[in-house]
Every structure is written in C-alpha cells, then in structure tokens.
Design an enzyme around this catalytic site. Structure first.
Site, PDB file in Angstrom:
ATOM      1  N   TYR A  61       6.771   8.361  12.686  1.00 23.29           N
ATOM      2  CA  TYR A  61       7.032   6.787  11.887  1.00 23.29           C
ATOM      3  C   TYR A  61       8.045   6.477  12.632  1.00 23.29           C
ATOM      4  O   TYR A  61       9.292   6.719  12.425  1.00 23.29           O
ATOM      5  CB  TYR A  61       7.087   7.231  10.480  1.00 23.29           C
ATOM      6  CG  TYR A  61       5.964   7.691   9.740  1.00 23.29           C
ATOM      7  CD1 TYR A  61       4.697   7.601   9.963  1.00 23.29           C
ATOM      8  CD2 TYR A  61       6.275   8.534   8.415  1.00 23.29           C
ATOM      9  CE1 TYR A  61       3.782   8.341   9.315  1.00 23.29           C
ATOM     10  CE2 TYR A  61       5.303   8.951   7.830  1.00 23.29           C
ATOM     11  CZ  TYR A  61       3.905   8.963   8.201  1.00 23.29           C
ATOM     12  OH  TYR A  61       2.866   9.287   7.731  1.00 23.29           O
ATOM     13  N   HIS A 126       0.604  17.170  11.048  1.00 21.05           N
ATOM     14  CA  HIS A 126       0.342  15.526  11.029  1.00 21.05           C
ATOM     15  C   HIS A 126      -0.981  15.102  11.759  1.00 21.05           C
ATOM     16  O   HIS A 126      -0.864  15.438  12.911  1.00 21.05           O
ATOM     17  CB  HIS A 126       1.465  14.873  11.435  1.00 21.05           C
ATOM     18  CG  HIS A 126       1.623  13.432  11.278  1.00 21.05           C
ATOM     19  ND1 HIS A 126       2.504  12.509  11.350  1.00 21.05           N
ATOM     20  CD2 HIS A 126       0.507  12.645  10.538  1.00 21.05           C
ATOM     21  CE1 HIS A 126       2.512  11.527  10.921  1.00 21.05           C
ATOM     22  NE2 HIS A 126       1.195  11.331  10.346  1.00 21.05           N
TER      23      HIS A 126
HETATM   24  P1  NAD Z   1       0.219   2.156   1.228  1.00 20.29           P
HETATM   25  O1  NAD Z   1      -1.159   2.166   0.940  1.00 20.29           O
HETATM   26  O2  NAD Z   1       1.201   3.046   0.485  1.00 20.29           O
HETATM   27  O3  NAD Z   1       0.723   0.633   1.630  1.00 20.29           O
HETATM   28  C1  NAD Z   1       1.831   0.360   2.151  1.00 20.29           C
HETATM   29  C2  NAD Z   1       2.033  -1.134   2.179  1.00 20.29           C
HETATM   30  O4  NAD Z   1       2.096  -1.817   0.937  1.00 20.29           O
HETATM   31  C3  NAD Z   1       3.713  -1.420   2.742  1.00 20.29           C
HETATM   32  O5  NAD Z   1       3.420  -2.630   3.611  1.00 20.29           O
HETATM   33  C4  NAD Z   1       4.252  -1.846   1.701  1.00 20.29           C
HETATM   34  O6  NAD Z   1       5.367  -2.705   1.838  1.00 20.29           O
HETATM   35  C5  NAD Z   1       3.090  -2.461   0.500  1.00 20.29           C
HETATM   36  N1  NAD Z   1       3.687  -2.211  -0.764  1.00 20.29           N
HETATM   37  C6  NAD Z   1       4.206  -1.151  -1.288  1.00 20.29           C
HETATM   38  N2  NAD Z   1       4.278  -1.423  -2.745  1.00 20.29           N
HETATM   39  C7  NAD Z   1       3.823  -2.886  -2.883  1.00 20.29           C
HETATM   40  C8  NAD Z   1       3.928  -3.580  -4.123  1.00 20.29           C
HETATM   41  N3  NAD Z   1       4.210  -3.155  -5.407  1.00 20.29           N
HETATM   42  N4  NAD Z   1       3.478  -4.951  -3.849  1.00 20.29           N
HETATM   43  C9  NAD Z   1       2.894  -5.320  -2.757  1.00 20.29           C
HETATM   44  N5  NAD Z   1       3.270  -4.486  -1.366  1.00 20.29           N
HETATM   45  C10 NAD Z   1       3.414  -3.146  -1.541  1.00 20.29           C
HETATM   46  O7  NAD Z   1       0.301   2.740   2.747  1.00 20.29           O
HETATM   47  P2  NAD Z   1       1.172   3.887   3.695  1.00 20.29           P
HETATM   48  O8  NAD Z   1       2.542   3.320   3.554  1.00 20.29           O
HETATM   49  O9  NAD Z   1       0.465   3.874   4.928  1.00 20.29           O
HETATM   50  O10 NAD Z   1       0.957   5.097   2.719  1.00 20.29           O
HETATM   51  C11 NAD Z   1       2.094   5.755   1.828  1.00 20.29           C
HETATM   52  C12 NAD Z   1       2.915   6.765   2.504  1.00 20.29           C
HETATM   53  O11 NAD Z   1       2.041   7.959   2.769  1.00 20.29           O
HETATM   54  C13 NAD Z   1       3.404   6.646   3.999  1.00 20.29           C
HETATM   55  O12 NAD Z   1       4.587   5.917   4.060  1.00 20.29           O
HETATM   56  C14 NAD Z   1       3.577   8.265   4.519  1.00 20.29           C
HETATM   57  O13 NAD Z   1       4.656   8.519   3.906  1.00 20.29           O
HETATM   58  C15 NAD Z   1       2.191   8.737   3.952  1.00 20.29           C
HETATM   59  N6  NAD Z   1       1.109   8.628   4.660  1.00 20.29           N
HETATM   60  C16 NAD Z   1       0.874   9.792   5.442  1.00 20.29           C
HETATM   61  C17 NAD Z   1      -0.218   9.660   6.175  1.00 20.29           C
HETATM   62  C18 NAD Z   1      -0.696  10.996   6.906  1.00 20.29           C
HETATM   63  O14 NAD Z   1       0.073  12.168   6.731  1.00 20.29           O
HETATM   64  N7  NAD Z   1      -1.478  10.894   8.164  1.00 20.29           N
HETATM   65  C19 NAD Z   1      -1.181   8.803   6.486  1.00 20.29           C
HETATM   66  C20 NAD Z   1      -0.640   7.691   5.563  1.00 20.29           C
HETATM   67  C21 NAD Z   1       0.201   7.545   4.800  1.00 20.29           C
END
Ligand code: NAD
Length: 321
Positions: A61, A126
């Site tokens: 990230y 990952h």
């Molecule tokens: P998400 O679905 O959580 O969406 C994140 C987006 O939504 C960001 O733009 C954030 O600013 C916005 N957001 C969050 N809360 C909000 C709210 N209340 N109102 C409006 N917008 C809002 O997607 P993500 O960040 O990709 O996934 C969450 C976490 O999961 C990642 O940060 C990571 O730590 C993990 N993740 C891991 C993998 C993997 O291991 N392959 C893949 C995806 C995500």
C-alpha cells in the site's frame, strides 16, 4: 457515541478478539487520494478512542508508505501493544510479487522496522492468486511457520480475490498452519459470495476477515478511484444505488457497512478510512446497527437496483494450472 461499545468478535481459533469494524490502512498509503500525516494520526487516535482495535496494512500500500504512516501513528499515540491487533502482509510489493521463502522472511523484518513493532499479530500472504498456489502451500506457508516460531508474527493468513484460492490452500496445508483468511469485495450488498464459504472455514477453525465492504469505493457517494477494476456496468449501477440512498436522506456507505456487519461468522469488517469523519461515521453505523438494526426497506430497494450486477466481480491473478 462514546457511551456505547463497539462489539469485539473472536477470530477463529486464534484467541484474538477483533473490533467488528477494522481500520483498513491502505488509504494511509495515499491509495484513495492524499492523506496528511496530521489527518492520519487524528483518524487513528479517534479510531482507538471509539473502540477499533484492529489495523491492517501491507508493504504494497503506497509502496510501503501505509506501513510507515501507521507505525508512526501507533508509536506517537503510545498505544500499549497488547491493546491492538496489527496485521501486515508479504509477497506483494510495488515492484511485483515474490512469495519465495527468502523474500517473505526478509519482508517481515522490513515491515516490523517500518511499523516500529517487535511483532505483528497476523502476517498474511498478500493476493496469492498472483503466485503459484503450490508454492504458497509448499514454500511460503512453511517459511511463515518459522517466522511464527521466531515470534515475529503470532498468526498466519492468506488473502486474495477469487474464493477458490482459499479452499485450494486450506485443503493442502497441515491443519492449523493457516489461522486466518482475508477476503475482499465478496461480502457486500453487490456481492455476497463469501457467504457460501463460511461453513467450510468454520469447520476448519479458520478466522474470517472481510475487507472492502464499500467495494473499494463503488458503494460510496464519491464513487471509486480511477484504478478500480469493476466493469463500467457495475460502476454505473452502484452509482445509481448511491444516488438513491442520498435521495432517501442517508448514505450508501452506511447501509453497505451495516449489511457486512450483520454476519457474525465474519470477525471483522475492514474499512479503508482516511479521516476522523469517516471513522466516526463507520463506528456510528455499527452502533446504530446494534440498536435500531438495518433499514430493511432501503436495503430491499438497493438490492433491487443492484440485482442486474449481483455477484459480478472482475478477473484477478494468473492462470493456475
Ligand atoms: P473499502 O471498501 O473499505 O472502501 C474504501 C474507500 O471508502 C476509501 O475511499 C474510503 O475513503 C471510503 N470510505 C470509508 N468510509 C467511508 C464513509 N463512511 N463514507 C464515505 N466513504 C468512505 O475498500 P478498501 O480500503 O480497499 O478495503 C479496506 C481495507 O481492507 C484496506 O484498507 C486493506 O487494509 C484491506 N484490503 C485488503 C486486501 C487484500 O489483502 N488483498 C484487499 C482489499 C482491502
């Protein structure tokens, strides 16, 4: 808001208890737009004050930036180590994938230095669909077992998009060698296919973390970032669902997060957060779910809008033999 408590849930057989809303730290790597160090620290502080104890990052990230920023925040806030659960990952980097024993062994030391920690609670491989799954089984997981024995991680996980990768690996590794899976974009209103896998994971005693309840921005008012891999059809229909919620005086992100939180076989729902406002909104959504429950009428309307793209996903990874 502070008078209510955010629920904690057991993670498989690990003995860890995770806040049902987890702090996804990929936004701290500027993955969804710029986040200043000051904004990062106040968001992390507010998350902890409101009962979030689980933080997830990766060297991928922001090309290691997320780990560095999260490490600085946790250090500056002086959070006692036993009060937080920190996970990071290995095998995926800004310059590509490498799941070799040599690389993942080096990787954890680099991550611990950036995170300013002596150990992480969970070390995930990952996005394993980009590597050879047989290498994951025969080389990477055994290497991670050694890191666990050395005290650098307490538990081991695997992450990725296609759900079949989890059964492939879990059917082949010795029982207990993979503690956790992290799935993403498969337990939200538009795609809930992870549900079918939950009984299997439970039978194996494997903990379940579900990430991206907002489908990496598809289910937000602002919409997804440019790099989002969804089809234009999926993006357009999610946009229509977001507009519908706004017209009803609420937000699609609140409804979507609540939908993901309902299933208690999922220990933690990881949401990417980049500001105090988002932390507060997401914790409030969880607390309101506990109290008033989800708005069933609105959920039904949104499900109907999303019906044409239900469970539509996108390709990820290399062709496995
Ligand atoms: P998400 O679905 O959580 O969406 C994140 C987006 O939504 C960001 O733009 C954030 O600013 C916005 N957001 C969050 N809360 C909000 C709210 N209340 N109102 C409006 N917008 C809002 O997607 P993500 O960040 O990709 O996934 C969450 C976490 O999961 C990642 O940060 C990571 O730590 C993990 N993740 C891991 C993998 C993997 O291991 N392959 C893949 C995806 C995500």
């Amino acid at each position: 808001m502070e008078n209510c408590e955010l629920e904690q849930r057991a993670l498989g057989s690990t003995g860890l208890k995770l806040s049902c809303v987890g702090f996804g730290a990929s936004p701290l790597g500027n993955v969804f737009g710029l986040v200043s160090p000051d904004d990062a620290i106040v968001a992390v502080r507010r998350a902890i004050d409101l009962g979030i104890n689980f933080f997830d990052t990766s060297p991928y990230y922001g090309a290691t930036l997320s780990e560095t920023v999260l490490g600085n925040c946790l250090h500056e806030l002086g959070i006692p180590r036993d009060q937080i659960v920190v996970s990071t990952k290995c095998g995926r980097y800004a310059d590509g994938f490498d799941f070799s024993a040599e690389r993942v062994t080096r990787s954890i030391d680099e991550s611990l230095e950036r995170l300013r920690l002596d150990y992480v609670d969970i070390l995930h491989c990952h996005d394993i669909e980009f590597g050879s799954l047989d290498q994951i089984v025969n080389e990477t997981i055994p290497a991670l077992q050694k890191l666990k024995a050395a005290g650098k991680t307490r538990f081991i996980g695997i992450t990725g998009l296609p759900l079949r990768i989890f059964t492939y690996v879990l059917d082949r590794v010795p029982p207990g060698s993979v503690d956790v899976i992290l799935s993403y974009c498969h337990y939200g209103i538009n795609d809930s296919t992870l549900a079918d896998l939950l009984p299997y994971l439970k039978s194996k005693g494997v903990g379940v973390i579900s990430a991206s309840p907002l489908a990496m921005g598809l289910l937000t008012e602002n919409g997804p970032p440019d790099w989002h891999p969804a089809s234009s059809e999926l993006k357009t229909i999610c946009r229509a669902a977001a507009i519908h919620c706004k017209e009803k005086g609420t937000s699609i992100s609140k409804l979507s997060l609540q939908y993901s939180l309902i299933n208690k076989d999922i220990s933690s729902v990881l949401v990417g957060m980049n500001s105090v406002g988002q932390v507060e909104e997401n914790v409030t959504a969880a607390l309101e779910l506990c109290g008033a429950g989800i708005d069933e009428k609105l959920l039904n309307e949104v499900e109907n809008i999303l019906e044409p793209v239900k469970n539509q996903t996108w390709p990820s990874g290399i062709q496995q033999r």
